[in-house]
Design an enzyme around this catalytic site. Structure first.
Site, PDB file in Angstrom:
ATOM      1  N   LYS A 175      46.308  62.439  16.683  1.00 32.58           N
ATOM      2  CA  LYS A 175      46.372  62.919  18.058  1.00 32.58           C
ATOM      3  C   LYS A 175      45.210  63.874  18.280  1.00 32.58           C
ATOM      4  O   LYS A 175      45.210  65.010  17.805  1.00 32.58           O
ATOM      5  CB  LYS A 175      47.684  63.660  18.359  1.00 32.58           C
ATOM      6  CG  LYS A 175      47.861  63.873  19.876  1.00 32.58           C
ATOM      7  CD  LYS A 175      48.787  65.016  20.213  1.00 32.58           C
ATOM      8  CE  LYS A 175      48.061  66.320  20.425  1.00 32.58           C
ATOM      9  NZ  LYS A 175      47.138  66.337  21.600  1.00 32.58           N
ATOM     10  N   GLU A 251      45.337  74.796   9.421  1.00 29.57           N
ATOM     11  CA  GLU A 251      44.125  75.619   9.522  1.00 29.57           C
ATOM     12  C   GLU A 251      44.145  76.202  10.921  1.00 29.57           C
ATOM     13  O   GLU A 251      43.937  75.497  11.905  1.00 29.57           O
ATOM     14  CB  GLU A 251      42.870  74.764   9.274  1.00 29.57           C
ATOM     15  CG  GLU A 251      41.638  75.602   8.978  1.00 29.57           C
ATOM     16  CD  GLU A 251      40.788  75.853  10.208  1.00 29.57           C
ATOM     17  OE1 GLU A 251      40.898  76.983  10.754  1.00 29.57           O
ATOM     18  OE2 GLU A 251      40.046  74.968  10.610  1.00 29.57           O
ATOM     19  N   CYS A 285      36.702  78.625  14.907  1.00 29.29           N
ATOM     20  CA  CYS A 285      37.697  79.445  14.207  1.00 29.29           C
ATOM     21  C   CYS A 285      37.034  80.392  13.216  1.00 29.29           C
ATOM     22  O   CYS A 285      37.579  81.445  12.897  1.00 29.29           O
ATOM     23  CB  CYS A 285      38.713  78.547  13.506  1.00 29.29           C
ATOM     24  SG  CYS A 285      37.990  77.375  12.338  1.00 29.29           S
ATOM     25  N   GLU A 379      42.237  86.718  18.613  1.00 33.30           N
ATOM     26  CA  GLU A 379      41.174  85.714  18.604  1.00 33.30           C
ATOM     27  C   GLU A 379      40.775  85.382  20.042  1.00 33.30           C
ATOM     28  O   GLU A 379      41.555  84.807  20.802  1.00 33.30           O
ATOM     29  CB  GLU A 379      41.622  84.445  17.886  1.00 33.30           C
ATOM     30  CG  GLU A 379      40.511  83.413  17.764  1.00 33.30           C
ATOM     31  CD  GLU A 379      40.950  82.163  17.023  1.00 33.30           C
ATOM     32  OE1 GLU A 379      40.146  81.630  16.237  1.00 33.30           O
ATOM     33  OE2 GLU A 379      42.090  81.724  17.242  1.00 33.30           O
TER      34      GLU A 379
END
Length: 492
Positions: A175, A251, A285, A379
């Site tokens: 996906k 992750e 990231c 973040e």
């Protein structure tokens, strides 16, 4: 407009109910393609196809050399179609074409080549025994893998998940992110052209939440789940997987710290720090969004870094000269701008950058930000760097570790002893010293804390995508008693 289909059991297909959604070019902010909008029915078809291909098909039963040959053929096709794949990702999420063409496409092909060879060349173990037995290990494919890829590296991160899964004989339902779905269907098309059997790689488009993502991760007939994305979503996937004890590899987010010591090569530190936070408009990231600079060189670093940030070329991502493109979506642009609002409301001092036109945020440098600020703690996933001075090595390590995340860090120093000390003290999955984003695919990749669970890469990927098996053969019939396990054994 172009239509982006699902690819299920080797067939490009629309959704059963005919529903579609638009994918938007962040540069023009206009739809450029329509995408099949999947639901539970498409997930059912894709997982059933993958299950059949695994349980009955040739792929898991092929020799590793034959699977590797087909994966190398797929890598060849990725390179042959590299310009098209690069343009699709640039159009889908706004990444500069110089990056998709020069980095993402070659790395995607390299992922398939590496894992094809790694699966073929990595040995199993033969374990010495004095009991008249021969003991050895096998690594069997795990089964059907649900792979959920992020929107910031659409092709490359999909290949990072698919390549080891296929190399070890699994089948996959991918996906892709709804913000950048198109290259996934192209990749599945190329896999079929390479000779990979139908059902081995399936692609279902749609949303996460209560849609395709949830339907995929809650199924009992999924054997592995690999996900890259936000930490909050990773927690939801973990809860869903726990119901069926499905192993997961997550992750997740990051809040990377760069530590610039007074003895560092400042040219290198500025250059690598620029790349670490402004590449892909900070939508990485691994972004080095917190920069800690030792006080004797703080002013000089700040001056050089700010001027270099101002000089970066912001513009049309299809222009090869562009270095910073737009953010990937209106929703994400609003999120990043909400953090800029915090700075404007007294959360720090803006040296350069801020909002641009459309979905742009210019390379932004903030100073005098409190350690407790969301600008430091959360973040942002945009081109926003917070720069803070420090005095001692111990203080730098403590500041770097003062975060719920633990994906990566960068250390800039010419002192070899300090490089080793600081690397050991940082609570992260990867430390780069005087460099950034150098990847050896044999090395473990992943993070600690809110940055995820598990590691992938090389033998770490093998452990996740296979079921290790011990085989014990009695070969010496003259010593049966010696083969009996002790009643005090801790084994099962």
């Amino acid at each position: 407009m172009e239509f982006v289909p699902h690819v299920i059991d080797g067939v490009e297909t629309a959704s059963a109910d005919g529903q579609r959604f638009a994918t938007v070019d962040p540069w023009t902010r206009e739809p450029w393609a329509e995408v099949a909008l999947g639901g539970e029915q498409e997930v059912e078809r894709a997982v059933s196809a993958a299950r059949r291909a695994f349980d009955q098909g040739p792929w898991p039963r092929m020799g590793r050399a034959e699977r590797g040959r087909l994966l190398h053929k797929l890598a060849d096709l990725i390179e042959e179609h590299g310009e098209q794949l690069a343009l699709v990702d640039t159009t889908d999420m706004g990444k500069p074409i110089a990056d998709t063409r020069g980095k993402d496409v070659p790395r995607s092909a390299a992922n398939f080549r590496f894992f094809a060879d790694h699966a073929r060349l990595t040995p199993d173990e033969a374990l010495p025994s004095d009991t008249g037995h021969h003991i050895y290990t096998r690594h069997e494919p795990a089964g059907v893998v649900a792979a959920i890829a992020p929107w910031n590296f659409p092709l490359m991160m999909a290949s990072w998940k698919i390549a080891p899964a296929l190399a070890w004989g699994n089948t996959v339902v991918l996906k892709p992110a709804e913000q950048s779905p198109a290259s996934a269907s192209h990749l599945a098309r190329l896999a079929l052209e390479a000779g990979i059997p139908p059902g081995v790689l399936n692609v279902v488009h749609g949303y996460g939440g209560s849609s395709v993502g949830q339907a995929l991760t809650e199924r009992p007939d999924i054997d592995r789940i690999t996900f890259t994305g936000e930490s909050a979503t990773g927690r939801l996937i973990s809860r869903a997987a726990a119901d069926h004890l499905t192993p997961v590899s997550l992750e997740l987010g990051g809040k990377g710290a760069n530590l610039v010591f007074a003895d560092a090569d400042l040219d290198g530190a500025v250059n690598w720090s620029l790349q670490a936070i402004f590449a892909n408009a900070g939508q990485v990231c691994l972004a080095g969004s917190r920069i800690y600079v030792q006080r004797p060189v703080y002013d000089e670093f700040l001056d050089r870094f700010s001027k270099a940030a101002q000089a970066l070329r912001v513009g049309d991502p299809k222009d090869p000269a562009t270095q910073v493109g737009p953010l990937a979506s209106a929703e994400h642009h609003a999120k990043v701008c909400s953090y800029l609002d915090l700075a404007e409301q007294g959360g720090g001092r803006l040296l350069t950058g801020g909002r641009g036109e459309g979905w742009f945020v210019r390379p932004t440098v903030l100073v005098e930000v409190a350690p407790s600020s969301p600008l430091v703690r959360e973040e942002i996933f945009g081109p926003v760097a917070v720069i803070t001075p420090f005095d001692t090595e111990q203080e730098a390590v403590a500041q770097a570790n003062d975060t719920p995340f633990g994906l990566n860090a960068i250390v800039f120093t010419e002192d070899l002893h300090r490089a080793h000390r600081v690397s050991a003290g940082l609570r992260v999955g990867t430390v780069w010293v005087n460099c950034f984003f150098v990847r050896d695919l044999r090395a473990p990749f992943g993070g600690v804390g809110d940055s995820g669970v598990g590691r992938e890469g090389g033998s770490y990927s093998r452990e996740f995508f296979t079921e290790p098996k011990a085989v014990v053969l009695r070969i010496d019939h003259s010593t049966p008693d010696r083969a009996r396990p002790s009643t005090s054994s801790n084994g099962g």
